[in-house]
Design a protein around this motif. Structure first.
Motif, short mmCIF file in Angstrom:
data_model
loop_
_atom_site.label_atom_id
_atom_site.label_comp_id
_atom_site.label_asym_id
_atom_site.label_seq_id
_atom_site.Cartn_x
_atom_site.Cartn_y
_atom_site.Cartn_z
N GLY A 154 0.80 -1.07 0.00
CA GLY A 154 0.04 0.03 -0.17
C GLY A 154 0.83 1.15 -0.21
O GLY A 154 0.82 2.07 -0.80
N GLY A 155 1.74 1.34 1.13
CA GLY A 155 2.77 2.48 1.10
C GLY A 155 2.94 2.64 2.26
O GLY A 155 2.57 2.07 3.49
N SER A 156 3.75 3.72 2.86
CA SER A 156 4.29 4.17 4.08
C SER A 156 3.64 5.35 4.65
O SER A 156 3.16 6.22 3.83
CB SER A 156 5.92 4.35 3.86
OG SER A 156 6.45 4.83 4.92
N HIS A 157 3.71 5.49 5.82
CA HIS A 157 3.22 6.41 6.79
C HIS A 157 4.18 7.41 7.21
O HIS A 157 4.78 7.02 8.42
CB HIS A 157 2.32 6.15 7.72
CG HIS A 157 1.21 5.22 7.24
ND1 HIS A 157 0.94 3.63 7.65
CD2 HIS A 157 -0.06 5.48 6.53
CE1 HIS A 157 -0.05 3.31 6.88
NE2 HIS A 157 -0.74 3.99 6.25
N PRO A 158 4.84 8.36 6.60
CA PRO A 158 5.91 8.92 6.86
C PRO A 158 5.96 9.65 8.28
O PRO A 158 4.71 10.11 8.81
CB PRO A 158 6.04 10.03 5.68
CG PRO A 158 5.11 9.55 4.72
CD PRO A 158 4.25 8.96 5.13
N GLY A 159 6.86 9.39 9.12
CA GLY A 159 6.84 9.84 10.45
C GLY A 159 6.13 9.13 11.46
O GLY A 159 6.19 9.29 12.82
#
Length: 222
Positions: free
Chosen positions: A39-44
């Protein structure tokens, strides 16, 4: 879990938390025969996810919902306090942690929950880039620890973003979904206010979620 039930019409997605993303994805694939896609990354925030589409029993064709496998992002450092969104840092095995609903009048439901004294936390804006490089932006209600151990859903509004379930995701059937609570009538009243009054709620010793998912390779139950 042999009692027939309905899947709530405003279900947005279910969330499985795992201590290790690759191992969690492999475990779901082993049980169902279907492999989730990045899906993707959740930055921070220290997390990333993999996704599977869900085809709920009884829903009209083309309705959108999905399964999120959420865990520590190996490309990120954990937050300084060690906590991860949706209490994902507590996972020791794949766990059906919580769920999201997307009521059509997001702010109205937030206001109604406030009026009813329902503790849903606060509204936050979030964003991530998909594996294809598209930008997703949404807002949601968030609280830590999770209300009612995750059995109370959080509300989500995707705004102008394309819903993740509209992508060509590999799909599992969602055969059953229910909420267990030591106080089922109180849980039903909360769900009614939030916009998920059609959820099946049964009495149980603890607050928890139950689901039954089917793929070509088998059935996965929580």
């Amino acid at each position: 879990m042999d009692t027939l039930n309905t899947i709530p019409a405003q279900l947005d997605h279910l969330i499985i938390t795992v201590p290790d993303l690759e191992a969690g994805v492999a475990a779901v694939e082993e049980a169902t025969g279907v492999r989730a896609v990045p899906g993707g990354s959740h930055p921070g925030r220290g997390t990333a996810n993999f996704l599977l589409g869900l085809a709920p029993t009884g829903w009209p064709e083309g309705a959108h919902t999905y399964l999120e496998i959420l865990g520590p992002d190996p490309q990120q450092e954990k937050p300084a306090d060690g906590t991860l969104p949706l209490d994902a840092h507590l996972a020791t095995e794949p766990t059906l942690q919580t769920w999201a609903i997307h009521p059509p009048a997001f702010l109205a439901k937030v206001a109604a929950a406030n009026t009813a004294g329902i503790d849903f936390g606060e509204v936050q804006d979030m964003a991530r880039d998909t594996a294809e490089g598209d930008r997703l932006e949404w807002r949601l209600t968030t609280r830590s620890p999770l209300p009612h151990e995750g059995a109370q859903p959080f509300l989500i509004d995707w705004g102008e973003s394309v819903h993740p379930a509209e992508a060509a995701l590999p799909t599992l059937e969602l055969l059953e979904f229910r909420v267990e609570s030591p106080e089922p009538e109180a849980a039903r009243q909360v769900l009614e206010v939030l916009g998920a009054g059609d959820t099946t709620v049964v009495e149980g010793s603890n607050c928890r979620l139950r689901a039954r998912l089917r793929g070509p390779g088998g059935i996965l139950e929580f």
